[in-house]
Design a protein around this motif. Structure first.
Motif, PDB file in Angstrom:
ATOM      1  N   GLU A 877      -2.559   4.572  -6.148  1.00 47.16           N
ATOM      2  CA  GLU A 877      -1.441   4.120  -5.328  1.00 47.16           C
ATOM      3  C   GLU A 877      -1.930   3.820  -3.916  1.00 47.16           C
ATOM      4  O   GLU A 877      -2.991   4.281  -3.496  1.00 47.16           O
ATOM      5  CB  GLU A 877      -0.359   5.203  -5.278  1.00 47.16           C
ATOM      6  N   VAL A 878      -1.137   3.057  -3.209  1.00 41.20           N
ATOM      7  CA  VAL A 878      -1.491   2.688  -1.850  1.00 41.20           C
ATOM      8  C   VAL A 878      -0.225   2.659  -1.002  1.00 41.20           C
ATOM      9  O   VAL A 878       0.869   2.353  -1.493  1.00 41.20           O
ATOM     10  CB  VAL A 878      -2.195   1.309  -1.823  1.00 41.20           C
ATOM     11  N   GLU A 879      -0.363   3.033   0.257  1.00 41.13           N
ATOM     12  CA  GLU A 879       0.761   2.993   1.184  1.00 41.13           C
ATOM     13  C   GLU A 879       0.770   1.656   1.907  1.00 41.13           C
ATOM     14  O   GLU A 879      -0.252   1.226   2.438  1.00 41.13           O
ATOM     15  CB  GLU A 879       0.657   4.121   2.206  1.00 41.13           C
ATOM     16  N   VAL A 888       7.644  -2.221  12.263  1.00 38.16           N
ATOM     17  CA  VAL A 888       7.583  -1.391  11.069  1.00 38.16           C
ATOM     18  C   VAL A 888       8.867  -0.570  10.960  1.00 38.16           C
ATOM     19  O   VAL A 888       9.235   0.170  11.888  1.00 38.16           O
ATOM     20  CB  VAL A 888       6.350  -0.456  11.108  1.00 38.16           C
ATOM     21  N   ARG A 889       9.553  -0.719   9.812  1.00 37.72           N
ATOM     22  CA  ARG A 889      10.805   0.022   9.564  1.00 37.72           C
ATOM     23  C   ARG A 889      10.695   0.996   8.397  1.00 37.72           C
ATOM     24  O   ARG A 889      11.568   1.850   8.236  1.00 37.72           O
ATOM     25  CB  ARG A 889      11.943  -0.963   9.285  1.00 37.72           C
ATOM     26  N   GLU A 890       9.588   0.882   7.611  1.00 44.94           N
ATOM     27  CA  GLU A 890       9.455   1.748   6.441  1.00 44.94           C
ATOM     28  C   GLU A 890       8.006   1.711   5.974  1.00 44.94           C
ATOM     29  O   GLU A 890       7.264   0.756   6.252  1.00 44.94           O
ATOM     30  CB  GLU A 890      10.382   1.251   5.313  1.00 44.94           C
ATOM     31  N   ARG A 891       7.603   2.773   5.290  1.00 43.62           N
ATOM     32  CA  ARG A 891       6.311   2.793   4.609  1.00 43.62           C
ATOM     33  C   ARG A 891       6.567   3.184   3.170  1.00 43.62           C
ATOM     34  O   ARG A 891       7.213   4.204   2.900  1.00 43.62           O
ATOM     35  CB  ARG A 891       5.340   3.759   5.287  1.00 43.62           C
ATOM     36  N   LEU A 892       6.053   2.391   2.238  1.00 43.13           N
ATOM     37  CA  LEU A 892       6.278   2.611   0.825  1.00 43.13           C
ATOM     38  C   LEU A 892       4.966   2.940   0.120  1.00 43.13           C
ATOM     39  O   LEU A 892       3.910   2.422   0.497  1.00 43.13           O
ATOM     40  CB  LEU A 892       6.871   1.359   0.173  1.00 43.13           C
ATOM     41  N   THR A 893       5.037   3.802  -0.880  1.00 41.78           N
ATOM     42  CA  THR A 893       3.892   4.072  -1.737  1.00 41.78           C
ATOM     43  C   THR A 893       4.091   3.287  -3.021  1.00 41.78           C
ATOM     44  O   THR A 893       5.056   3.511  -3.764  1.00 41.78           O
ATOM     45  CB  THR A 893       3.767   5.566  -2.042  1.00 41.78           C
ATOM     46  N   LEU A 894       3.161   2.364  -3.282  1.00 40.75           N
ATOM     47  CA  LEU A 894       3.262   1.476  -4.438  1.00 40.75           C
ATOM     48  C   LEU A 894       1.987   1.560  -5.261  1.00 40.75           C
ATOM     49  O   LEU A 894       0.927   1.944  -4.745  1.00 40.75           O
ATOM     50  CB  LEU A 894       3.451   0.027  -3.977  1.00 40.75           C
ATOM     51  N   GLU A 900       4.260  -9.010  -6.629  1.00 43.22           N
ATOM     52  CA  GLU A 900       5.013  -9.386  -5.440  1.00 43.22           C
ATOM     53  C   GLU A 900       6.507  -9.111  -5.602  1.00 43.22           C
ATOM     54  O   GLU A 900       7.158  -8.591  -4.684  1.00 43.22           O
ATOM     55  CB  GLU A 900       4.770 -10.864  -5.123  1.00 43.22           C
ATOM     56  N   ASP A 901       7.061  -9.451  -6.765  1.00 42.45           N
ATOM     57  CA  ASP A 901       8.505  -9.250  -6.965  1.00 42.45           C
ATOM     58  C   ASP A 901       8.872  -7.783  -6.852  1.00 42.45           C
ATOM     59  O   ASP A 901       9.893  -7.421  -6.230  1.00 42.45           O
ATOM     60  CB  ASP A 901       8.924  -9.795  -8.338  1.00 42.45           C
ATOM     61  N   ALA A 902       8.031  -6.910  -7.442  1.00 43.70           N
ATOM     62  CA  ALA A 902       8.324  -5.484  -7.402  1.00 43.70           C
ATOM     63  C   ALA A 902       8.225  -4.945  -5.982  1.00 43.70           C
ATOM     64  O   ALA A 902       9.052  -4.123  -5.544  1.00 43.70           O
ATOM     65  CB  ALA A 902       7.370  -4.731  -8.331  1.00 43.70           C
ATOM     66  N   ALA A 903       7.208  -5.399  -5.236  1.00 42.75           N
ATOM     67  CA  ALA A 903       7.042  -4.931  -3.857  1.00 42.75           C
ATOM     68  C   ALA A 903       8.222  -5.361  -2.991  1.00 42.75           C
ATOM     69  O   ALA A 903       8.763  -4.568  -2.209  1.00 42.75           O
ATOM     70  CB  ALA A 903       5.732  -5.476  -3.286  1.00 42.75           C
ATOM     71  N   LYS A 904       8.670  -6.603  -3.117  1.00 41.00           N
ATOM     72  CA  LYS A 904       9.797  -7.093  -2.320  1.00 41.00           C
ATOM     73  C   LYS A 904      11.077  -6.355  -2.695  1.00 41.00           C
ATOM     74  O   LYS A 904      11.887  -5.997  -1.825  1.00 41.00           O
ATOM     75  CB  LYS A 904       9.976  -8.588  -2.534  1.00 41.00           C
ATOM     76  N   ARG A 931      -1.033  -4.074   1.514  1.00 40.31           N
ATOM     77  CA  ARG A 931      -1.018  -3.872   2.966  1.00 40.31           C
ATOM     78  C   ARG A 931       0.374  -3.973   3.574  1.00 40.31           C
ATOM     79  O   ARG A 931       0.766  -3.128   4.364  1.00 40.31           O
ATOM     80  CB  ARG A 931      -1.937  -4.900   3.646  1.00 40.31           C
ATOM     81  N   LEU A 932       1.169  -4.995   3.202  1.00 37.82           N
ATOM     82  CA  LEU A 932       2.313  -5.304   4.056  1.00 37.82           C
ATOM     83  C   LEU A 932       3.377  -6.101   3.308  1.00 37.82           C
ATOM     84  O   LEU A 932       3.064  -6.971   2.491  1.00 37.82           O
ATOM     85  CB  LEU A 932       1.814  -6.134   5.257  1.00 37.82           C
ATOM     86  N   VAL A 933       4.644  -5.779   3.630  1.00 35.24           N
ATOM     87  CA  VAL A 933       5.775  -6.658   3.344  1.00 35.24           C
ATOM     88  C   VAL A 933       6.445  -6.940   4.680  1.00 35.24           C
ATOM     89  O   VAL A 933       6.851  -6.010   5.381  1.00 35.24           O
ATOM     90  CB  VAL A 933       6.794  -6.025   2.374  1.00 35.24           C
ATOM     91  N   ASN A 934       6.539  -8.205   5.038  1.00 37.97           N
ATOM     92  CA  ASN A 934       7.145  -8.589   6.324  1.00 37.97           C
ATOM     93  C   ASN A 934       8.384  -9.428   6.040  1.00 37.97           C
ATOM     94  O   ASN A 934       8.303 -10.499   5.422  1.00 37.97           O
ATOM     95  CB  ASN A 934       6.151  -9.376   7.180  1.00 37.97           C
ATOM     96  N   ILE A 935       9.546  -8.926   6.505  1.00 40.89           N
ATOM     97  CA  ILE A 935      10.825  -9.599   6.282  1.00 40.89           C
ATOM     98  C   ILE A 935      11.251 -10.252   7.586  1.00 40.89           C
ATOM     99  O   ILE A 935      11.354  -9.581   8.618  1.00 40.89           O
ATOM    100  CB  ILE A 935      11.891  -8.594   5.805  1.00 40.89           C
ATOM    101  N   VAL A 936      11.488 -11.553   7.536  1.00 39.63           N
ATOM    102  CA  VAL A 936      11.896 -12.305   8.713  1.00 39.63           C
ATOM    103  C   VAL A 936      13.382 -12.629   8.583  1.00 39.63           C
ATOM    104  O   VAL A 936      13.797 -13.237   7.593  1.00 39.63           O
ATOM    105  CB  VAL A 936      11.077 -13.609   8.863  1.00 39.63           C
ATOM    106  N   VAL A 937      14.168 -12.184   9.578  1.00 41.71           N
ATOM    107  CA  VAL A 937      15.615 -12.415   9.546  1.00 41.71           C
ATOM    108  C   VAL A 937      16.052 -13.077  10.837  1.00 41.71           C
ATOM    109  O   VAL A 937      15.348 -13.046  11.853  1.00 41.71           O
ATOM    110  CB  VAL A 937      16.380 -11.087   9.354  1.00 41.71           C
ATOM    111  N   LYS A 938      17.267 -13.683  10.798  1.00 38.42           N
ATOM    112  CA  LYS A 938      17.893 -14.188  12.015  1.00 38.42           C
ATOM    113  C   LYS A 938      19.376 -13.927  11.946  1.00 38.42           C
ATOM    114  O   LYS A 938      19.955 -13.779  10.879  1.00 38.42           O
ATOM    115  CB  LYS A 938      17.598 -15.669  12.197  1.00 38.42           C
TER     116      LYS A 938
END
Length: 939
Positions: A877-879, A888-894, A900-904, A931-938
């Motif tokens: 597993e990896v954080e 950064v709003r959260e850290r997940l262990t996957l 990609e679908d599961a991570a998102k 490494r990262l999931v980055n969500i871009v919102v407006k």
């Protein structure tokens, strides 16, 4: 007794970790058993590990430990990897500090040195390093410097040693000559005193014969930094050696030669400069200029090289009264002497081409010497200035119509001319020029426009005509000595007047219009055809000056006979011994000069009275071949046996400071190649791999050294915490190749870590058989992952991250032990055994003690390095971080490489993430695997 009962019994015996008890015990055992003795007949593959030997200054300081403890760690690691490792140690024992101490305290340097070696040897042994002390060498011992003298004779025999009069650097404090490499920033490298120049007869080694070969680094793995420093020091430059005619009454020479990398500019040479030290200066100086020249030469010799080459100081010089002939155009040009030219570089002469050399430009402007552009500007920059009152009405309109840009200021026009409209501008300027005025074009073209015609500024004769006419027309320029000085007075022109780029040749006789990419080659071809010069290669490197006017060094084994001249001492009469009753006094001459028993001898050739050489050899001579003597240190018949040289040499891994790049490291490469050419070696480079540690700094922020007075002895810390703790602390300070300040505040944390390590191996742990349990798989992953990290870190000399990995593993094992949970017996045993084996290179004493405690046979340092299972070491597993608009709003262990679908999906399902995206438009979601999931919102 059961295994668990045996573990409890050993734990009961272990007690607390006490380095003061276990370290002397194991050091004594290792020495008695000869554990680190390196046999020559071992069938395992050889590994010659070497760290630079210390100078015998009296005490080891922290800088020595910083250099040696990691080197020992790597050597131990290679031994456990199955190599027969040679890791010797010795002492660089000649040099100025010993002699200065003799002058100050009245002790013979040999006594001072011997006491210091005894002290340092004890300190080195307290480190617990795996040095093979049976191979120790001391460079000041007669059985060592006998062979340094032998090598001198061999170099002399092969025409690689010679004696000549030369201007040399002199340190007034140490009262001795210095090699170029020992002068740093115009100061003595050892004591920091500003140096001066003296003319003395000295001994040199012909290192320059190997200049090209020393530029080849293809046969070894050395840091790019060292390669670059050596390349720059050798300073190979391709160019030409050009002849200038010399017809001066009283001068022995009829020509003078100059080396230049820009022969294509020779038609622009308008003056000639000799270094103040150049022997021609005195020969050619006229009677009228002699007093001024001698005063200038004397002043220049008192300046340091760094001062003379400074780009910030004003360029000074004096005219000698003599002229040389530029054979390419027949012009006679004045000869000056100037301190920005060094006799040690090139031929000690420079052709002054002010238009295309920045130093020459500044010099020519100051002294009113002509400057003629002979290389076209590649950038096409061309300018003109139409001064108010010199042009008829309508000039601006005509320029605008011709699309030639200009700026008007107070009635004058400042014009920048496109390259393709220069001819059109000349037409417009001529048609608008008022009588009795002139205009000029400068930059890519050089044209003076008068009311009765156009004059190209294209030759020395044109320079004279143009300047005379301008002075006649305008009183304001009558004080200007050259055309360039006149143009330079207008600031608008200055960026167009000088350039040092490569471009088409102009104003260059038969070679005018030669393209820039062929200009140098064509000029060399032309010069060779005319007999004016030849293509050649020049080097910044100078031959190695080895003479020292001090007693405490290896005597140079030659005598001087009135009949036979310089006579080598016969090999059977070596060593030429240093006397033990020399009188020391700082006179600028070796004390050997005043020792009649040493000085007076007989000539080996004719038997008549003769005088010994009283200079001694540079100490770098001794350290240029010490790696060769280590392989056969007790050989009385030769410096080393060829059979052992074939077995052990070259050195596999060398470690030491980068500050030795152009001294020791360059000298030892030269020495190896010279000895190879004598037929004594069969390889080209002394050390196959080199790693440079950074510098450990004292509390003053400077590199620790006795000369700076900022050294810190390790003894107190070693006494308090133990050698292992201090070794690990130094390695944990930071990257070994970077160095940094010494800060003892962190050593207590390292001590706590080793105490935890002790507890892991000695305390009771509840075990069972559960090989497939998740906790067991996790423990084995930790073990093999740590082993993988430590292995790779030692291989790469990343000792700080090696210690970090061991600390993390210690914490993990402590957590499991302190949790009281039952662990799998085999997995725990594997973890502890591998842990102790991993401790063996960096902290050898505690590792040996713990290896015994867990019931393993002596010695841990003869065990094989364990192998890791890459599949077990890989993380399950990896954080990963989850960001919303970059925060950064959260850290997940996957799972590793999660789709990609599961991570998102998991990221968006997190309550912490939902709180920052609800009610907003998700523009995009970026996934970087592992490494990262980055969500871009407006919104």
């Amino acid at each position: 007794m059961s295994e668990q009962a045996q573990t409890k019994d050993r734990a009961a015996q272990a007690g607390r970790y006490d380095p003061r008890a276990i370290e002397p015990k194991w050091q004594a055992r290792w020495a008695a058993d000869g554990l680190y003795r390196t046999p020559d007949d071992d069938p395992r593959p050889k590994w010659y590990a070497l760290t630079m030997l210390p100078y015998t200054s009296g005490d080891l300081h922290i800088g020595h430990w910083w250099a040696m403890a990691p080197s020992d760690t790597q050597a131990r690691f290679m031994r456990m990897r199955g190599h027969n490792v040679l890791f010797p140690m010795g002492f660089d024992a000649f040099g100025l500090p010993a002699e200065n101490a003799a002058i100050k305290d009245g002790a013979h340097p040999a006594e001072w040195t011997s006491r210091n070696i005894e002290r340092m040897r004890g300190q080195l042994k307290s480190m617990g390093a795996m040095f093979d002390w049976e191979r120790e060498v001391i460079t000041a011992s007669p059985d060592y410097y006998r062979w340094s003298q032998w090598f001198f004779l061999k170099l002399l025999e092969h025409d690689l040693a010679y004696r000549q009069m030369a201007p040399v650097w002199w340190c007034p404090k140490d009262q001795t000559v210095l090699a170029n490499e020992q002068v740093v920033g115009g100061e003595c490298e050892r004591c920091g005193t500003p140096v001066t120049k003296r003319d003395l007869e000295q001994w040199f080694f012909r290192i320059t014969r190997y200049a090209d070969e020393l530029l080849d680094f293809s046969k070894m793995q050395w840091p790019e930094q060292i390669q670059l420093m050596q390349r720059n020091w050798i300073g190979r430059r391709e160019g030409a050696e050009l002849r200038f005619g010399l017809d001066v009454p009283g001068a022995k020479e009829k020509e003078v030669r100059v080396f230049t990398t820009r022969p294509d500019t020779v038609w622009g040479c308008s003056f000639f400069v000799l270094a103040p030290e150049h022997p021609l200066v005195d020969q050619i100086t006229t009677a009228e200029e002699r007093d001024a020249v001698r005063a200038y030469v004397d002043a220049a010799r008192r300046q340091t090289e760094i001062e003379r080459l400074s780009t910030e100081r004003e360029k000074t010089g004096v005219f000698t009264g003599a002229y040389v002939t530029n054979l390419f155009n027949g012009e006679k040009v004045p000869v000056w002497t100037a301190d920005y030219v060094l006799y040690s570089y090139g031929t000690g002469a420079v052709m002054g081409v002010g238009a295309h050399d920045e130093r020459d430009f500044a010099f020519a402007l100051k002294h009113g010497l002509p400057i003629l552009p002979v290389i076209e500007r590649p950038d096409g920059l061309t300018k003109s200035f139409a001064m108010h009152g010199t042009m008829q009405e309508g000039l601006g309109d005509a320029l605008a119509a011709a699309r030639i840009p200009f700026e008007e200021r107070s009635g004058s026009l400042f014009i920048t001319i496109p390259f393709d409209r220069i001819d059109r501008y000349v037409e417009i300027s001529r048609s608008h020029l008022k009588p009795g005025c002139w205009n000029e074009v400068v930059g890519t073209r050089w044209i003076f426009i008068f009311d009765d015609g156009v004059q190209a500024w294209d030759s020395p004769e044109a320079e004279r005509r143009i300047l005379a006419r301008c002075k006649a027309l305008e009183p304001a320029v009558r004080e200007r000595r050259t055309v360039m000085e006149m143009l330079y007075s207008l600031a608008f022109y200055r960026d167009a007047l000088f350039h040092d780029a490569y471009g088409m040749m102009v104003h260059s006789g038969d070679l005018t219009d030669t393209p820039g990419d062929r200009a140098i080659a064509e000029t060399i071809r032309y010069g060779e055809g005319k007999g004016y010069g030849k293509g050649t290669v020049n080097y910044r490197l100078r031959d190695w000056l080895i003479s020292r006017q001090r007693m405490w060094g290896a005597p140079i084994p030659v005598v001087y006979c009135k009949t036979d001249g310089i006579v080598p001492v016969p090999e059977q009469d070596l060593p030429v011994l240093l006397p033990d009753d020399a009188e020391f006094r700082p006179t600028g001459e070796s004390p050997l000069t005043y020792h009649q028993g040493f000085l007076n001898t007989t000539c080996p050739a004719c038997g008549e009275p003769a005088r010994r050489e009283t200079d001694t050899m540079d100490t770098f001579m001794c350290s240029s071949w010490y790696q060769m003597r280590y392989i056969d240190p007790h050989n009385d018949e030769r410096p080393f046996s060829r059979e052992l040289a074939r077995k052990w040499l070259p050195v596999d891994q060398y470690t030491g400071g980068a500050e030795h790049a152009v001294m020791h490291l360059l000298y030892t490469r030269f020495f190896t190649k010279a000895v190879r050419d004598m037929g004594l070696l069969e390889f080209d480079e002394p050390m196959m791999r080199l790693f440079n540690q950074g510098q450990i700094l004292g509390t003053d922020g400077q590199r620790m050294s006795k000369s700076r007075g900022n050294v810190i002895a390790p003894d107190e810390q070693v006494e308090k915490w133990g050698a292992d703790t201090f070794r690990a602390y130094l390695m944990f300070l930071g990257p070994w190749d970077e160095g940094g300040p010494y800060d003892p505040s962190g050593i207590s944390g390292v001590a706590r870590w080793l105490n935890r390590a002790w507890n892991i191996a000695t305390a009771d742990v509840a075990t069972t058989d559960a090989p497939d349990a998740p906790e067991t798989r996790s423990l084995r992953r930790w073990t093999h992952h740590t082993l993988q990290r430590v292995t790779h870190d030692i291989e790469r000399f990343h000792f700080n991250t090696m210690v970090s990995a061991l600390m993390e593993f210690t914490n993990e094992l402590s957590r499991r032990r302190e949790a009281g949970a039952t662990v799998d017996r085999a997995a725990w045993r594997e973890a502890v055994e591998m842990f102790v084996l991993m401790l063996a290179p960096p902290v050898p004493h505690i590792a040996e003690e713990l290896w015994e405690h867990i019931g393993k046979p002596y010695s841990v340092h003869t065990q094989s390095w364990p192998s890791y299972d890459a599949s077990l070491a890989a993380a399950d597993e990896v954080e990963i971080a989850v960001q919303v608009n970059g925060r950064v709003r959260e850290r997940l262990t996957l799972p590793v490489d999660a789709p990609e679908d599961a991570a998102k999906e998991q990221a968006l399902a997190s309550p912490s993430v939902r709180a920052h995206v609800e009610g907003k438009e998700i523009v995009r979601v970026i996934y970087v695997p592992n490494r990262l999931v980055n969500i871009v919102v407006k919104g």
